[in-house]
Structure formats: C-alpha cells, structure tokens
Enzyme design. Structure first.
Site, PDB file in Angstrom:
ATOM      1  N   HIS A 164       0.817  -1.224   0.000  1.00 27.50           N
ATOM      2  CA  HIS A 164       0.000   0.000   0.000  1.00 27.50           C
ATOM      3  C   HIS A 164       0.849   1.271   0.000  1.00 27.50           C
ATOM      4  O   HIS A 164       0.329   2.352  -0.245  1.00 27.50           O
ATOM      5  CB  HIS A 164      -0.926   0.005   1.224  1.00 27.50           C
ATOM      6  CG  HIS A 164      -1.994  -1.045   1.153  1.00 27.50           C
ATOM      7  ND1 HIS A 164      -3.316  -0.747   0.933  1.00 27.50           N
ATOM      8  CD2 HIS A 164      -1.928  -2.398   1.232  1.00 27.50           C
ATOM      9  CE1 HIS A 164      -4.028  -1.866   0.902  1.00 27.50           C
ATOM     10  NE2 HIS A 164      -3.207  -2.888   1.083  1.00 27.50           N
ATOM     11  N   ASP A 377       3.656   9.665  -0.703  1.00 21.32           N
ATOM     12  CA  ASP A 377       2.499   8.899  -0.232  1.00 21.32           C
ATOM     13  C   ASP A 377       2.197   7.800  -1.244  1.00 21.32           C
ATOM     14  O   ASP A 377       2.275   8.038  -2.452  1.00 21.32           O
ATOM     15  CB  ASP A 377       1.279   9.844  -0.130  1.00 21.32           C
ATOM     16  CG  ASP A 377       0.281   9.379   0.923  1.00 21.32           C
ATOM     17  OD1 ASP A 377       0.247   8.169   1.215  1.00 21.32           O
ATOM     18  OD2 ASP A 377      -0.462  10.226   1.454  1.00 21.32           O
TER      19      ASP A 377
HETATM   20  P1  ADP Z   1      -3.024   6.675   5.173  1.00 21.31           P
HETATM   21  O1  ADP Z   1      -3.411   5.303   4.706  1.00 21.31           O
HETATM   22  O2  ADP Z   1      -1.577   6.971   5.068  1.00 21.31           O
HETATM   23  O3  ADP Z   1      -3.554   7.009   6.525  1.00 21.31           O
HETATM   24  P2  ADP Z   1      -4.948   7.702   3.201  1.00 21.31           P
HETATM   25  O4  ADP Z   1      -5.279   9.106   2.827  1.00 21.31           O
HETATM   26  O5  ADP Z   1      -4.693   6.805   2.050  1.00 21.31           O
HETATM   27  O6  ADP Z   1      -3.708   7.753   4.197  1.00 21.31           O
HETATM   28  O7  ADP Z   1      -6.127   7.063   4.023  1.00 21.31           O
HETATM   29  C1  ADP Z   1      -6.576   7.638   5.221  1.00 21.31           C
HETATM   30  C2  ADP Z   1      -7.979   7.138   5.522  1.00 21.31           C
HETATM   31  O8  ADP Z   1      -8.281   7.462   6.873  1.00 21.31           O
HETATM   32  C3  ADP Z   1      -9.038   7.797   4.660  1.00 21.31           C
HETATM   33  O9  ADP Z   1     -10.030   6.860   4.320  1.00 21.31           O
HETATM   34  C4  ADP Z   1      -9.617   8.884   5.571  1.00 21.31           C
HETATM   35  O10 ADP Z   1     -10.986   9.153   5.344  1.00 21.31           O
HETATM   36  C5  ADP Z   1      -9.434   8.275   6.935  1.00 21.31           C
HETATM   37  N1  ADP Z   1      -9.200   9.335   7.931  1.00 21.31           N
HETATM   38  C6  ADP Z   1      -8.223  10.253   7.926  1.00 21.31           C
HETATM   39  N2  ADP Z   1      -8.316  11.075   8.977  1.00 21.31           N
HETATM   40  C7  ADP Z   1      -9.388  10.668   9.671  1.00 21.31           C
HETATM   41  C8  ADP Z   1     -10.012  11.119  10.881  1.00 21.31           C
HETATM   42  N3  ADP Z   1      -9.537  12.146  11.592  1.00 21.31           N
HETATM   43  N4  ADP Z   1     -11.105  10.463  11.299  1.00 21.31           N
HETATM   44  C9  ADP Z   1     -11.572   9.413  10.597  1.00 21.31           C
HETATM   45  N5  ADP Z   1     -11.025   8.944   9.465  1.00 21.31           N
HETATM   46  C10 ADP Z   1      -9.943   9.546   9.004  1.00 21.31           C
HETATM   47  O1  F6P Z   2      -1.014   3.477   4.361  1.00 20.95           O
HETATM   48  C1  F6P Z   2      -0.442   2.448   5.076  1.00 20.95           C
HETATM   49  C2  F6P Z   2      -1.164   2.139   6.366  1.00 20.95           C
HETATM   50  O2  F6P Z   2      -0.556   1.043   6.983  1.00 20.95           O
HETATM   51  C3  F6P Z   2      -2.632   1.853   6.151  1.00 20.95           C
HETATM   52  O3  F6P Z   2      -2.870   0.561   5.711  1.00 20.95           O
HETATM   53  C4  F6P Z   2      -3.184   2.166   7.499  1.00 20.95           C
HETATM   54  O4  F6P Z   2      -4.548   2.453   7.473  1.00 20.95           O
HETATM   55  C5  F6P Z   2      -2.387   3.375   7.889  1.00 20.95           C
HETATM   56  O5  F6P Z   2      -1.143   3.232   7.252  1.00 20.95           O
HETATM   57  C6  F6P Z   2      -2.289   3.534   9.392  1.00 20.95           C
HETATM   58  O6  F6P Z   2      -1.362   2.641   9.896  1.00 20.95           O
HETATM   59  P1  F6P Z   2      -1.378   1.921  11.308  1.00 20.95           P
HETATM   60  O7  F6P Z   2      -2.006   0.587  11.080  1.00 20.95           O
HETATM   61  O8  F6P Z   2       0.050   1.853  11.671  1.00 20.95           O
HETATM   62  O9  F6P Z   2      -2.200   2.752  12.253  1.00 20.95           O
END
Ligand code: ADP
Ligand code: F6P
Length: 493
Positions: A164, A377
């Site tokens: 991912h 990212d």
């Molecule tokens: P990462 O996987 O690195 O966290 P992404 O942008 O790909 O980044 O995915 C983040 C996910 O978490 C998204 O589906 C987003 O809606 C969710 N998310 C981010 N911030 C919040 C929050 N404060 N509360 C709930 N969901 C969140």
């Molecule tokens: O984007 C990579 C990832 O591991 C996601 O799969 C996951 O939602 C996010 O980072 C948060 O990671 P963690 O499981 O360490 O809270």
C-alpha cells in the site's frame, strides 16, 4: 463458529474491526469503515473467507470469531513485539525508508528478529486456515516475509501481495541490512502489486541487481526449490475508494446541512482550506502550514477571509518521529494563530481527533480547497474521497506530485511540496482559478474515481492473480448472490 478451512484469505497487519462498548457496557466487535474492507468483504463472504490480523492490543489474542459472514482470526502480538515489530522495524525502519527517507530510518537487529518472528506467526496461521489450493492475499509492508514463508509451508496456495505504500528506488532499498530477505520474502508471491508503475519497476530492477534474476516485462522467473521455475508477476494496481458509498453519504441531507453548519461555525469565510491527514511526517503538514503562514505574511491571504482547517489524526504516537512531529506542528499552529488569529477566530483550526465518516464528508463538502501535499504517499485516499464528495463539481484539489493519486488525478492543481514557492503558488492558483476551470477539472476527476473504484481495484488484482473471484465480487456488488467456485475470467485494465 465454523471450523471449515477457507478458500480465500486476507492476511493484513490489522483486523478490519474495532472493539466497541455499547450503552450497557458490553463489548463487541464492529466492522471498521474503510475501502479495503468494503472491497474485500463481499469476496470474503461469498467464499467463506478468513481475515488474519492483529486486533490492535498487545498481549494474547481473542479466539477466532465470525462477524457478518467472515471469519476473523486475531494474531497475538506481545508488548515487546509491538515495540520491535510494529513501532520498530515496520514504522521506524521500513516506513521512512520506503517514503524516500524523508525522515531518518533506524535499523536495529532486535527489531528485525521480532519482524521475522511475527511474520512467521501470521504465515503459520494462514497456512493452518487455508483450504487446499486456496487464494491468500497478503497486505502491506508489515508482512513482506509472509509470501515466502507461506509458500514454504503450503506450495499449493495461490499467493498475492499488495504494497500500500511506495516501494523505494534501488539506491534506497540497498541501505536495508535485510534487503535480500525482504526481496525473497516478496518473491514468494505469485503476484506482487504496487500503487505505481515505478514501484513495480524498482522491485523488478532489484531482483536483477540483488539476486541476479532476469526480469522480462512484468515477470521474473524464480527457482525456489519448490518448483523448477516459477513466474512472479509485478505490476501496479492503484487502490481506490468505495466511490458509490462515498457519493451517497455526501448526498445525505444531514451531511449537506452539517457542511453548512461547519461553514457557519468557521465564520462564513470566503475560502476554507482543508487538510485531513494522519499526523505523519510523510504528509507534508509542516510544509503546508509554512506555506499558509508565508501567504498570510505576504498579504496574499488574510484572516477571516480565508481559514485553514487541519485535521491531524492521532497515529503511531509512541514512535519518536511522530512525537516530535506533533510538537512541531502544534508549535507552528500556535504561532500562526498568535500572529494572525483574532478573538474567536483562529487562522488555523487544528483538530487532533478521529471523526466518523459523515463528519469527514461534511468537512469535504464544506472545503473550497483541499490541500493534499504529502512529501511522499503510496496513494492518498483522502484526495479521492474529497473528489467523490464534490457532487456539484465545485472545489479545488491541491495535490502533491509525490502522492500516488497524482498519477491518476491529472486535473488536480499539482505541486511539488518541497518547493515552497511552488507550493504557495499552487495555493494561489487553486484559490484564484475561475469557476469554469475548477468545475471542468473536478468533473473529470470525479468521472475517474467513479470508474476506478476500490471494487475495480480488487477485481483487477484478483483477476491478475488468476483468481476469478471477481465474478463473486461483481455479483455481490450488484446485489446478486455469488455462487460456485472460482473460475478464471480476464478483465481488461
Ligand atoms: P493513510 O493510509 O496513510 O492514513 P490515506 O489518505 O490513504 O492515508 O487514508 C486515510 C484514511 O483514513 C481515509 O479513508 C480517511 O478518510 C481516513 N481518515 C483520515 N483522517 C481521519 C479522521 N480524523 N477520522 C476518521 N477517518 C480519518
Ligand atoms: O497506508 C499504510 C497504512 O498502513 C494503512 O494501511 C493504514 O490504514 C495506515 O497506514 C495507518 O497505519 P497503522 O495501522 O500503523 O495505524
């Protein structure tokens, strides 16, 4: 609970459930929201599948249990392993290295030993739970050794792996002391999926550079004692969101009303800039704040005409870089508000909290400019969620070239966040663009995320793995009952 072996398994660091306590004080499991779960749930249900993962707490794991037709098999991870496998090797060695080393990576031999041990545990459980010739889909950087470990125990399985996060260029990957083991771990899969084509190329190049293999096109042949010669395919499969669900939430009258309330609560500014990120140093939150502060200093922007809302979701709070980042971000927010805020009217509304889907969607609806400016990212689903929430095609997406999403959302206002002048210019361009320009761009991006949703992503991956459960998946998604066993169907990309 059924003792039947599964014909389809997902193996991921985390289980797709949250433990919740109801009004009577009873604890139970609830399916967690998120695209990956949504996409795979129908396949898991149709194939009586099992999800193997960590429930998120240190110590002994609960018994396996069934939830909404899917078997969940928790993996136990001790306190010391949480520190070494999860916080250590996964999030202080691999995470920074795979994200272009935007923060210093640390290697410790004790972390690696725990990583191996925990990967072996996941692989063993999957091997025990899988039916003959089952399909196993392993997820992400925490479990890169699982494919080879699993193949060693169960050569009959069809194994897929999806990363991912970004996969680094050869020069960076070569820094890792355990580079050969990781590469061989991944080569245990039949199909290794990445977010971007460059990542797949990096991986294939490494098989030549490190192991002397001869990759051809998307394939590389490996000889692993279990078969004379086995072909491993490496390709990009950009992940996406559950667009239909997102759109229907964005259309709910309560969400529309809440978006209006939010604008109101923010003092009805002309422009709301929104950032929604895990509080992670890869997300470029500091650079974004700096750009905003400089634009205020330059007089290009002013408060309360323009306000910024920065949601910074708590994340990995015991890892040192994350603690330091929180301090730096909060200092900068305080500084901006001290210099430019007013009584009852801060320049930056900083929210270190988790939100439910509807509140997040209301924020997306309320925002004029969504700033997604990571330094690196894998994909960034927030960018796609914003686009899918803009049902009237208004709004502007400021997007880093270094987010995987930039490979698809070409109509975003793309910027190099490492270039402060360009970042500031990007903000101004998005802010001053004509409505016609913004609508044209947003419409094109919405069309893209509608077509390329997470269900399509799962179908493409499974199809490439030679698994026809995309039949089951598409039937389920269409609300029909899936039946029968897997048969191969090829879907054009
Ligand atoms: P990462 O996987 O690195 O966290 P992404 O942008 O790909 O980044 O995915 C983040 C996910 O978490 C998204 O589906 C987003 O809606 C969710 N998310 C981010 N911030 C919040 C929050 N404060 N509360 C709930 N969901 C969140
Ligand atoms: O984007 C990579 C990832 O591991 C996601 O799969 C996951 O939602 C996010 O980072 C948060 O990671 P963690 O499981 O360490 O809270």
């Amino acid at each position: 609970m059924s003792n039947q072996k599964a014909s389809f398994l997902v193996v991921a660091n985390r289980l797709p459930v949250d433990s919740v306590t109801d009004a009577d004080g009873n604890r139970h499991w609830r399916r967690s929201p998120g695209g990956l779960v949504t996409a795979l749930h129908p396949v898991l249900q149709a194939e009586k599948g099992t999800w193997v993962g960590w429930a998120g707490n240190a110590g002994p794991a609960p018994e396996a249990f069934d939830l909404e037709g899917v078997r969940l098999h928790p993996v136990s991870i001790s306190q010391a392993e949480v520190q070494r496998y999860y916080e250590g090797f996964s999030n202080a060695s691999l995470w920074p290295l795979y994200h272009d080393a935007v923060e210093t990576r640390t290697f410790r031999r004790s972390w690696w030993a725990a990583y191996e041990e925990v990967n072996q545990r996941f692989a063993t459980i999957a091997a025990e739970e899988a039916a003959q010739n089952a399909v196993v889909w392993v997820q992400d950087y925490q479990l890169q050794l699982v494919p080879a470990m699993l193949r060693q125990m169960r050569p009959d399985l069809r194994i897929g792996f999806f990363l991912h996060i970004p996969f680094p260029p050869v020069e960076l990957f070569m820094q890792m002391p355990q580079r050969v083991q990781i590469l061989k771990g991944l080569l245990g899969a039949d199909l290794v999926g990445f977010q971007r084509p460059f990542a797949a190329q990096n991986f294939l190049r490494l098989t030549k550079h490190l192991l002397g293999l001869q990759p051809r096109g998307h394939y590389v042949a490996v000889d692993d004692d279990l078969a004379d010669e086995r072909l491993v395919r490496a390709e990009s499969f950009p992940i996406s969101i559950d667009t239909a669900t997102n759109e229907s939430i964005a259309a709910e009258p309560e969400v529309i009303k809440r978006a209006e309330e939010i604008r109101n609560e923010l003092g009805d500014p002309r422009t709301i800039i929104l950032g929604v990120d895990r509080l992670d140093y890869t997300k470029g939150i500091e650079l974004r704040l700096k750009a905003f502060r400089e634009l205020l200093e330059d007089g290009e922007l002013s408060v309360p005409d323009t306000v910024m809302v920065q949601v910074a979701t708590p994340s990995r709070e015991r890892v040192e870089h994350y603690m330091k980042l929180r301090n730096k971000v909060e200092l900068e927010v305080g500084r901006i508000n001290g210099d430019f805020g007013q009584v009852g009217g801060p320049a930056v509304h900083y929210l270190h909290q988790s939100y439910d889907r509807r509140e997040l969607t209301a924020l997306y609806r309320a925002a004029d400019i969504m700033a997604v400016t990571p330094m690196r990212d894998g994909m960034n689903l927030v960018a796609k969620e914003y686009v899918s929430s803009r049902l009237d095609n208004t709004g502007a997406l400021l997007l880093s070239e270094f987010a995987g999403a930039a490979g698809e959302l070409h109509q975003a206002y793309q910027v190099n966040p490492h270039d402060m002048a360009a970042l500031k210019q990007g903000f101004l361009e998005a802010m001053h663009a004509s409505d016609t320009d913004k609508i044209k761009r947003m419409r094109a991006m919405r069309r893209h995320v509608r077509k390329h949703d997470v269900q399509r992503w799962a179908r493409r991956f499974l199809s490439a793995l030679g698994v026809p459960e995309q039949q089951a998946l598409s039937r389920q998604c269409l609300g029909q009952r899936a039946e029968g066993t897997f048969t191969t169907v090829n879907e054009p990309t």
